[in-house]
Write a protein that holds these residues in place. Sequence first.
Motif, short mmCIF file in Angstrom:
data_model
loop_
_atom_site.label_atom_id
_atom_site.label_comp_id
_atom_site.label_asym_id
_atom_site.label_seq_id
_atom_site.Cartn_x
_atom_site.Cartn_y
_atom_site.Cartn_z
N LEU A 154 -6.99 2.82 -1.90
CA LEU A 154 -6.01 3.52 -2.66
C LEU A 154 -6.72 4.35 -3.60
N GLY A 155 -8.26 4.17 -3.89
CA GLY A 155 -9.01 4.98 -4.65
C GLY A 155 -8.65 4.41 -6.14
N LEU A 156 -8.35 2.98 -6.33
CA LEU A 156 -8.13 2.45 -7.60
C LEU A 156 -9.38 1.95 -8.18
N ALA A 157 -9.39 2.24 -9.59
CA ALA A 157 -10.38 1.70 -10.38
C ALA A 157 -10.27 0.19 -10.37
N GLY A 158 -9.05 -0.27 -10.23
CA GLY A 158 -9.01 -1.71 -10.56
C GLY A 158 -7.49 -2.23 -10.66
N ILE A 159 -7.46 -3.45 -10.93
CA ILE A 159 -6.13 -4.28 -11.07
C ILE A 159 -6.17 -4.65 -12.33
N VAL A 160 -5.15 -4.68 -13.35
CA VAL A 160 -5.12 -5.37 -14.41
C VAL A 160 -3.94 -6.69 -14.51
N VAL A 161 -4.31 -7.68 -14.41
CA VAL A 161 -3.47 -8.82 -14.35
C VAL A 161 -3.30 -9.30 -16.01
N GLU A 174 -3.70 11.39 -12.00
CA GLU A 174 -4.20 10.56 -10.67
C GLU A 174 -3.71 8.95 -11.28
N GLY A 175 -3.46 8.32 -10.28
CA GLY A 175 -2.84 6.73 -10.87
C GLY A 175 -4.00 6.07 -10.29
N THR A 176 -5.05 5.65 -10.99
CA THR A 176 -6.03 5.01 -10.85
C THR A 176 -6.11 3.57 -11.01
N LEU A 177 -5.26 3.06 -11.80
CA LEU A 177 -5.00 1.59 -12.46
C LEU A 177 -3.66 1.04 -12.22
N ILE A 178 -3.37 -0.16 -11.68
CA ILE A 178 -2.15 -0.77 -11.61
C ILE A 178 -2.23 -2.04 -12.42
N ILE A 179 -1.15 -2.33 -13.30
CA ILE A 179 -0.75 -3.40 -14.13
C ILE A 179 0.14 -4.30 -13.57
N MET A 180 0.08 -5.61 -13.63
CA MET A 180 1.04 -6.58 -13.24
C MET A 180 0.72 -7.92 -13.90
N LEU A 227 0.97 -1.11 -0.10
CA LEU A 227 0.07 0.04 0.01
C LEU A 227 0.80 1.04 -0.11
N THR A 228 1.83 1.22 0.88
CA THR A 228 2.92 2.53 0.82
C THR A 228 3.34 2.51 -0.51
N LEU A 264 -8.98 -2.51 -2.40
CA LEU A 264 -8.04 -1.37 -2.71
C LEU A 264 -8.61 -0.49 -3.36
N LYS A 265 -9.76 -0.40 -3.81
CA LYS A 265 -10.53 0.88 -4.25
C LYS A 265 -10.98 1.68 -3.21
N ASP A 266 -11.39 1.16 -2.09
CA ASP A 266 -11.36 1.87 -0.98
C ASP A 266 -10.19 2.35 -0.19
#
Length: 357
Positions: free
Chosen positions: A255-262, A207-213, A191-192, A251-253
């Motif tokens: 970090l304010g993320l819209a989602g994670i893309v795997v 604004e970083g709203t999506l993470i990809i891995m 999270l950090t 994570l939405k709550d």
Amino acid sequence: MNLTEFRKLVTPTVIAANWTEAQSNKIPYLGETLFPSKQKAGLDLKWIKGSKGVPVSLMPSAFDAKATFRSREGVKMLETEMPFFREGFKIKEKDRQEILRIKEKNDPYMNDALNKVFDDASNLLEGALVVPERMIMQLLFADSGNAGITIEANGVNYTYNYDPNGAWKATNYFEVNSSYTWDKPNAADPLTDIRTAQDAIRAQGGEGTLIIMNNETFKLFRSIKAIKDLFLTTNGLAVGYLTDAQIITVLKDALGLAGIVVYDKQYKDEDGVTHKFVPDNYVSVIPNGALGNTWRGTTPEEADLMGSGQADVVIVNNGIALTQIVDPHPVNINTFASEIVLPSFERMNEVALIKVK
């Protein structure tokens, strides 16, 4: 069946229509959605790399005084020449002798012969889509923070540096401290790590709203104690294993993320070696919307052969040229796919990358 009759069944127009219909039922490459395809004339590519940045307060001024003029910060024109790619296959004289045995259109051998040609052509067109996807993922997952594109094969070396002065690496690339890497589930603090990347993007006005891995990195992520504890705190339930849906909800709550893309698609390089588009142990943090464009130039086939009567040429995907030429001696039907392609990365400063292990 003679050569003319056979060619009518496997023209680039027919092949392209067949391929386009098949593509409509497939999940598109991730890069296609983040860097939409466009076409331009020629080889030169120019784009503006810049950052909106956080808003700067207006300068105080006295009445009847001239305005102080503000400098335009963070805007840079980048210019380069786009690379060229081309590959083909032949229907040789021996292949033609096999095809000659087809007497009627309902001959069962007809489908085998046509499918082989369609498959060969489709492989070329699929290969043309792989090229920009490789480029885009090299930009989003810059090895050790060195943002650029490198494709080397067939005696040609295409290398493009998208961060020549290292400014992006200095502010938007992060390596997790070795004591807290994500393969240490009891110590890691993802999270950090993600918030740090989001802060870097926010400093650039995004604004970083999506993470990809990829899935290997995601397996590390879901096993981390801090993520399980967050779910316990949020829901009051202790769990040994978190589902994808549970992780995304938390994570939405948090970090304010819209989602994670795997993203686990793979490709084979020019030597037949399989690679992941998204490498292990990296996480890219991006904003919503398009990040740039996938630019395709005008290939020699489109510029010089289309409409010339010397070849049959059709254009797909905003610039991929599919060309068919009959070579009279020896008698071969040659089919080529070619493209001039390079992504622009206008929102580069709104993308951050974390090396988590």
